[in-house]
Write an enzyme that holds these catalytic residues in place. Structure first.
Site, PDB file in Angstrom:
ATOM      1  N   ASP A   1       0.797  -1.223   0.000  1.00 54.99           N
ATOM      2  CA  ASP A   1       0.000   0.000   0.000  1.00 54.99           C
ATOM      3  C   ASP A   1       0.835   1.281   0.000  1.00 54.99           C
ATOM      4  OD1 ASP A   1      -2.472   1.305  -0.012  1.00 54.99           O
ATOM      5  OD2 ASP A   1      -2.496   1.508   2.160  1.00 54.99           O
TER       6      ASP A   1
ATOM      7  N   CYS B   1     -21.563 -10.149  -6.712  1.00 54.94           N
ATOM      8  CA  CYS B   1     -22.435  -9.190  -6.021  1.00 54.94           C
ATOM      9  C   CYS B   1     -23.897  -9.367  -6.401  1.00 54.94           C
ATOM     10  CB  CYS B   1     -22.011  -7.756  -6.357  1.00 54.94           C
ATOM     11  SG  CYS B   1     -20.500  -7.224  -5.522  1.00 54.94           S
TER      12      CYS B   1
ATOM     13  N   CYS C   1     -27.444  -7.268  -5.263  1.00 60.66           N
ATOM     14  CA  CYS C   1     -27.310  -6.653  -3.937  1.00 60.66           C
ATOM     15  C   CYS C   1     -26.784  -5.224  -4.056  1.00 60.66           C
ATOM     16  CB  CYS C   1     -26.362  -7.480  -3.083  1.00 60.66           C
ATOM     17  SG  CYS C   1     -26.087  -6.803  -1.426  1.00 60.66           S
TER      18      CYS C   1
ATOM     19  N   CYS D   1     -24.261  -2.155   0.209  1.00 60.56           N
ATOM     20  CA  CYS D   1     -23.115  -1.265   0.457  1.00 60.56           C
ATOM     21  C   CYS D   1     -23.362   0.130  -0.101  1.00 60.56           C
ATOM     22  CB  CYS D   1     -21.836  -1.855  -0.116  1.00 60.56           C
ATOM     23  SG  CYS D   1     -21.871  -2.130  -1.906  1.00 60.56           S
TER      24      CYS D   1
ATOM     25  N   CYS E   1     -24.404   4.057   2.584  1.00 65.21           N
ATOM     26  CA  CYS E   1     -23.424   5.150   2.660  1.00 65.21           C
ATOM     27  C   CYS E   1     -24.082   6.438   3.148  1.00 65.21           C
ATOM     28  CB  CYS E   1     -22.770   5.382   1.303  1.00 65.21           C
ATOM     29  SG  CYS E   1     -21.540   6.705   1.341  1.00 65.21           S
TER      30      CYS E   1
ATOM     31  N   CYS F   1     -16.497  10.421   0.550  1.00 69.81           N
ATOM     32  CA  CYS F   1     -16.305   9.212   1.358  1.00 69.81           C
ATOM     33  C   CYS F   1     -15.815   9.579   2.754  1.00 69.81           C
ATOM     34  CB  CYS F   1     -15.300   8.296   0.664  1.00 69.81           C
ATOM     35  SG  CYS F   1     -14.842   6.846   1.632  1.00 69.81           S
TER      36      CYS F   1
ATOM     37  N   CYS G   1     -14.595   4.618   8.133  1.00 68.30           N
ATOM     38  CA  CYS G   1     -16.008   4.260   8.090  1.00 68.30           C
ATOM     39  C   CYS G   1     -16.107   2.808   7.651  1.00 68.30           C
ATOM     40  CB  CYS G   1     -16.760   5.174   7.127  1.00 68.30           C
ATOM     41  SG  CYS G   1     -18.523   4.809   6.960  1.00 68.30           S
TER      42      CYS G   1
ATOM     43  N   CYS H   1     -20.053   0.423   4.601  1.00 64.27           N
ATOM     44  CA  CYS H   1     -20.238  -0.334   3.362  1.00 64.27           C
ATOM     45  C   CYS H   1     -19.582  -1.707   3.433  1.00 64.27           C
ATOM     46  CB  CYS H   1     -19.742   0.461   2.159  1.00 64.27           C
ATOM     47  SG  CYS H   1     -17.978   0.838   2.144  1.00 64.27           S
TER      48      CYS H   1
ATOM     49  N   CYS I   1     -21.870  -6.109   3.917  1.00 74.15           N
ATOM     50  CA  CYS I   1     -21.705  -7.064   2.823  1.00 74.15           C
ATOM     51  C   CYS I   1     -22.150  -8.461   3.251  1.00 74.15           C
ATOM     52  CB  CYS I   1     -20.251  -7.097   2.366  1.00 74.15           C
ATOM     53  SG  CYS I   1     -19.945  -8.268   1.013  1.00 74.15           S
TER      54      CYS I   1
END
Length: 378
Positions: free
Chosen positions: A134, A188, A191, A194, A198, A214, A241, A244, A248
């Site tokens: 990252d 997914c 669905c 998520c 938000c 976000c 946060c 989302c 799931c």
């Protein structure tokens, strides 16, 4: 050693190091990434994350970052928890801190483990290796999908059928030619949980995130003042946060994280907003030592805490906002004005003339002007 045998050894070492999953992609496995990244950047959805636009070609194509790479080992480490990360949202006097940030900084934990796996790969395969966590122009999520770890869900986070939305990712670029795994397909379906949950409408469409809205971006990456229209949606989320991710449906298959060095710091799960608001820099560093929160710095976290105080609906917390009206940081002062005005507007109006007259920061003066305007409207 054959490619198959080397791959098996790498996966076995990854398991020993606490990774939940390790799979292989070829270096040319994400040909669609450059166009998708360019479109996201052109839409301005990266906000102030200018580094996303830098070294664009290297980010989109592993071979541009390192010409010798032939295979990419993608690894995932679970940070799932048995607790409900959204439960704290019902306790407005407390601070909601993302699950990942209530653990030891994953960069510190994962990088050493990646080096162990890469070291075995180099020793047994005679290959060159580079490890990334990252901090380099590497598109971890598309590569992880290409390697079969999971797929990028509608919230743009990697989703695994075995580990839900709770995977830290790491990458090893290698000159070794390893047998690739099949890419994962999107599961997914219809669905939209998520997207619907938000609080700030940060998803202009499925699979597209506007970071500028976000909460994770606003509370962590965004260095400036947070727009007034977005503050109420932040609630009591002071760092990140999980909304989302937490809703799931695939999370039901995820067991609790097993890596002991990523154990939750229990004291960070029930922090009072009053405690956070009273932190000076030394106290902040002590409380969040070793966690990702420390990298963001005291001023931003106290800024976020004051937004949470303003959203709390608890006038008793107004004293903590008032105590910060003369803080050294304009980020903090501005949100202290806002929070005080939300909780006890008459007190804010009474203090406005003296404080506004001494204020040097334009944004803080604007917050005082809003308080004064409320007085005229009243």
């Amino acid at each position: 050693m054959s490619g198959d045998a080397l791959k098996q050894a790498v996966v076995a070492r990854a398991r020993q190091e606490g990774f939940a999953i390790a799979r292989i992609a070829t270096a040319d496995a994400i040909p669609e990434a450059p166009a998708r990244l360019q479109a996201w950047l052109e839409a301005g959805h990266h906000g102030e994350m200018g580094w996303m636009a830098e070294r664009l070609a290297e980010r989109a194509d592993p071979r541009r970052l390192w010409s010798e790479v032939r295979s990419v080992v993608m690894l995932g480490m679970s940070y799932a928890s048995e607790e409900d990360p959204l439960a704290v949202l019902a306790r407005p006097e407390q601070a909601a801190i993302s699950l990942y940030a209530r653990r030891r900084d994953y960069h510190d934990v994962i990088k050493g483990k990646l080096k162990s796996v890469a070291g075995l790969l180099a020793a047994r395969g005679g290959a060159d290796v580079k490890v990334f966590v990252d901090t380099a122009p590497v598109m971890e999520k598309p590569l992880a999908q290409a390697a079969g770890l999971g797929w990028q869900g509608k919230h743009t986070v990697l989703v695994s059928r075995e580990h839900g939305s709770w995977l830290f990712l790491g990458a090893i670029y290698t000159s070794a030619l390893l047998p690739p795994d099949a890419p994962e397909q999107d599961h997914c379906g219809s669905c939209r949980r998520c997207l619907a949950i938000c609080p700030t409408d940060a998803f202009p469409a499925p699979y597209r995130l506007d970071a500028r809205r976000c909460i994770a971006y606003l509370t962590i990456e965004h260095a400036g003042h947070i727009d007034a229209e977005l503050r109420p949606g932040i609630g009591n989320r002071v760092f990140g946060c999980d909304d989302c991710l937490a809703v799931c449906p695939w999370n039901k298959f995820a067991g609790a994280a097993q890596e002991t060095r990523l154990a939750l710091k229990e004291e960070l799960g029930a922090l009072d907003l009053a405690t956070l608001a009273g932190l000076d820099d030394a106290g902040f560093r002590t409380l969040f030592a070793g966690t990702p929160v420390k990298r963001t710095g005291r001023d931003r976290v106290v800024r976020n805490t004051l937004i949470a105080i303003g959203n709390s609906g608890r006038p008793a917390l107004a004293q903590h906002a008032e105590a910060l009206l003369r803080d050294a940081s304009p980020l903090v002062r501005a949100m202290a004005v806002w929070a005080l005005g939300r909780l006890v507007p008459e007190r804010a109006r009474s203090l406005a003339p003296a404080h506004r007259g001494l204020e040097s920061d334009a944004q803080v003066r604007q917050e005082w002007d809003v308080v004064t305007e409320l007085e005229r409207v009243a």
